[in-house]
Design a protein around this motif. Structure first.
Motif, short mmCIF file in Angstrom:
data_model
loop_
_atom_site.label_atom_id
_atom_site.label_comp_id
_atom_site.label_asym_id
_atom_site.label_seq_id
_atom_site.Cartn_x
_atom_site.Cartn_y
_atom_site.Cartn_z
N ARG A 61 -20.69 -3.04 33.08
CA ARG A 61 -20.93 -3.81 31.92
C ARG A 61 -22.17 -3.95 31.28
N MET A 62 -22.59 -3.80 30.15
CA MET A 62 -23.86 -4.05 30.02
C MET A 62 -23.95 -4.87 28.57
N THR A 63 -24.98 -5.93 28.84
CA THR A 63 -25.13 -6.85 27.79
C THR A 63 -26.24 -6.30 26.63
N LYS A 64 -26.30 -6.98 25.54
CA LYS A 64 -27.06 -6.56 24.66
C LYS A 64 -28.66 -6.58 24.95
N LYS A 65 -28.96 -7.62 25.78
CA LYS A 65 -30.03 -7.79 26.40
C LYS A 65 -30.56 -6.72 27.46
N PHE A 67 -29.28 -3.66 27.36
CA PHE A 67 -29.30 -2.34 26.30
C PHE A 67 -30.68 -2.35 25.70
N PHE A 68 -31.30 -3.53 25.25
CA PHE A 68 -32.39 -3.22 24.63
C PHE A 68 -33.67 -3.32 25.39
N ALA A 69 -33.56 -3.76 26.55
CA ALA A 69 -34.37 -3.73 27.82
C ALA A 69 -34.71 -2.28 28.14
N ILE A 70 -33.21 -1.51 28.12
CA ILE A 70 -33.56 -0.09 28.63
C ILE A 70 -33.86 0.93 27.63
N LEU A 71 -33.38 0.63 26.27
CA LEU A 71 -33.66 1.55 25.12
C LEU A 71 -35.05 2.03 24.90
N PRO A 72 -36.21 1.27 25.31
CA PRO A 72 -37.42 2.05 25.02
C PRO A 72 -37.65 3.20 25.85
N LEU A 73 -36.75 3.28 27.07
CA LEU A 73 -37.06 4.37 27.97
C LEU A 73 -36.57 5.50 27.42
N VAL A 175 -34.98 0.61 37.58
CA VAL A 175 -33.79 0.88 38.41
C VAL A 175 -33.74 -0.29 39.47
N LYS A 176 -34.63 -1.21 39.69
CA LYS A 176 -34.71 -2.14 40.53
C LYS A 176 -33.89 -3.43 39.82
N ASN A 177 -33.54 -3.51 38.63
CA ASN A 177 -32.85 -4.53 37.78
C ASN A 177 -31.63 -3.84 37.16
N HIS A 178 -31.56 -2.52 36.93
CA HIS A 178 -30.37 -2.03 36.19
C HIS A 178 -29.87 -0.77 36.87
N SER A 179 -28.63 -0.62 37.00
CA SER A 179 -28.25 0.44 37.77
C SER A 179 -28.48 1.82 37.17
N PHE A 180 -28.49 2.91 38.00
CA PHE A 180 -28.85 4.09 37.26
C PHE A 180 -27.65 4.62 36.30
N VAL A 186 -27.83 4.82 28.47
CA VAL A 186 -28.50 4.64 27.13
C VAL A 186 -29.32 5.71 26.81
N ALA A 187 -29.73 6.71 27.47
CA ALA A 187 -30.42 7.68 27.13
C ALA A 187 -29.43 8.80 26.55
N ILE A 188 -28.35 8.99 27.19
CA ILE A 188 -27.40 9.99 26.78
C ILE A 188 -26.86 9.65 25.23
N THR A 189 -26.57 8.16 25.03
CA THR A 189 -26.17 7.67 23.76
C THR A 189 -27.29 8.02 22.77
N THR A 190 -28.43 7.49 23.17
CA THR A 190 -29.45 7.65 22.21
C THR A 190 -29.80 9.11 21.54
N GLY A 191 -29.69 10.12 22.69
CA GLY A 191 -29.95 11.39 22.31
C GLY A 191 -28.85 11.86 21.59
N PHE A 192 -27.53 11.68 21.84
CA PHE A 192 -26.46 12.07 20.85
C PHE A 192 -26.63 11.42 19.45
#
Length: 307
Positions: A61-65, A67-73, A175-180, A186-192
């Motif tokens: 499960r992913m929170t909005k917080k 998601f936006f923490a990973i999004l810049p990647l 990856v220390k704080n968020h699962s792979f 997030v990467a696949i969704t953004t690219g899509f």
């Protein structure tokens, strides 16, 4: 030790898929433009991601917080990496591109040292250069040419390699704080979303919206983008992010060179291309470099544990 073995297996599997993706891209380009391929490959990657989630293979499960923490990647991969690579390849020969893209492990090592404070031994650096020399040797023997007109292409490809390196380093940090799985999603969704918007925009400008799905009617293209989307995009992202959860970014990046070796043998087996002597020499240099880089990294950890 078992965790490291699983990470190495993931990195090796990623290299094999990347190697065959060169062959698949070549077939797909016979039917459609690069932007069309990117849009459809990320569509299939996204659909496969949804299927895995619905079937319970990816439980998170992913929170909005988060998601936006990973999004810049996603800015570095897939957006900048693929876009810059695409624009660069239009201006230079593929053999020249191979040389520039081979700088990714070196750039990763530099960024990992600066950002993650990862340390590499002199022997690791030497073997990394050995692996790089294998890629450069193959590319030069295939006939790489240097011209003033292609300088823009070189710069774009170098920036693409830098984006890839930054992605590897940031994943290692996140990856220390968020699962792979979350990083991949997030990467696949953004690219899509982004690549389909670009493709749709191009079709609207040219007045060919009805032909948006036309390439998929060609069996070779459909099979090609299925492979590129499900395995080469989603699969390699999962494998890479998993490996980075257990391996240093500088060590993980060196496995990208193995893709060159796999692509050579894929061409020989599937396209019936001739295996040249310089390809064998270059492949041996790459393999020696990869093994040496990881061997001395493992040796360093073993000495530290004994101490």
């Amino acid at each position: 030790m078992e965790k490291k073995s699983a990470a190495y297996l993931a990195a090796l599997s990623m290299s094999i898929i990347i190697g065959f993706s060169f062959f698949t891209n070549k077939i797909s380009l016979d039917t459609a433009s690069p932007w069309v391929i990117l849009a459809h490959r990320f569509t299939f990657a996204f659909l496969a991601l949804l299927a895995l989630k619905m079937l319970g293979f990816m439980k998170f499960r992913m929170t909005k917080k988060e998601f936006f923490a990973i999004l810049p990647l996603s800015l570095f991969y897939p957006l900048l990496f693929f876009s810059l690579q695409l624009l660069g390849l239009q201006k230079v020969f593929s053999s020249e591109a191979g040389i520039i893209q081979a700088t990714t492990p070196l750039l990763t090592m530099i960024l990992a040292t600066l950002i993650l404070k990862e340390k590499t031994k002199r022997k690791q650096k030497i073997f990394m250069l050995v692996s790089l020399s294998g890629v450069v040797y193959i590319s030069l023997m295939k006939g790489a040419e240097v011209s003033v007109e292609s300088l823009t292409g070189y710069l774009l490809l170098l920036l693409s390699s830098l984006s890839s390196a930054m992605n590897l380093v940031l994943i290692r940090k996140l990856v220390k704080n968020h699962s792979f799985m979350k990083l991949t999603s997030v990467a696949i969704t953004t690219g899509f979303i982004v690549f389909n918007l670009i493709n749709l925009g191009l079709h609207l400008r040219e007045g060919t919206v009805k032909g948006y799905f036309t390439p998929l009617l060609t069996p070779s293209f459909l099979l090609g983008v299925l492979f590129l989307g499900v395995l080469s995009t989603l699969g390699t992202s999962l494998l890479s992010n998993f490996a980075l959860s257990r391996l240093e970014a500088s060590r993980m990046s060196i496995f990208n060179h193995l893709g060159t070796v796999i692509s050579i043998f894929a061409g020989v087996l599937l396209l019936h291309e001739h295996l040249r002597y310089y390809q064998v020499i270059g492949a041996l240099l790459i393999i020696i470099g990869v093994i040496g880089t990881n061997y001395f990294a493992a040796d360093k950890r073993a000495n530290r544990q004994k101490a």
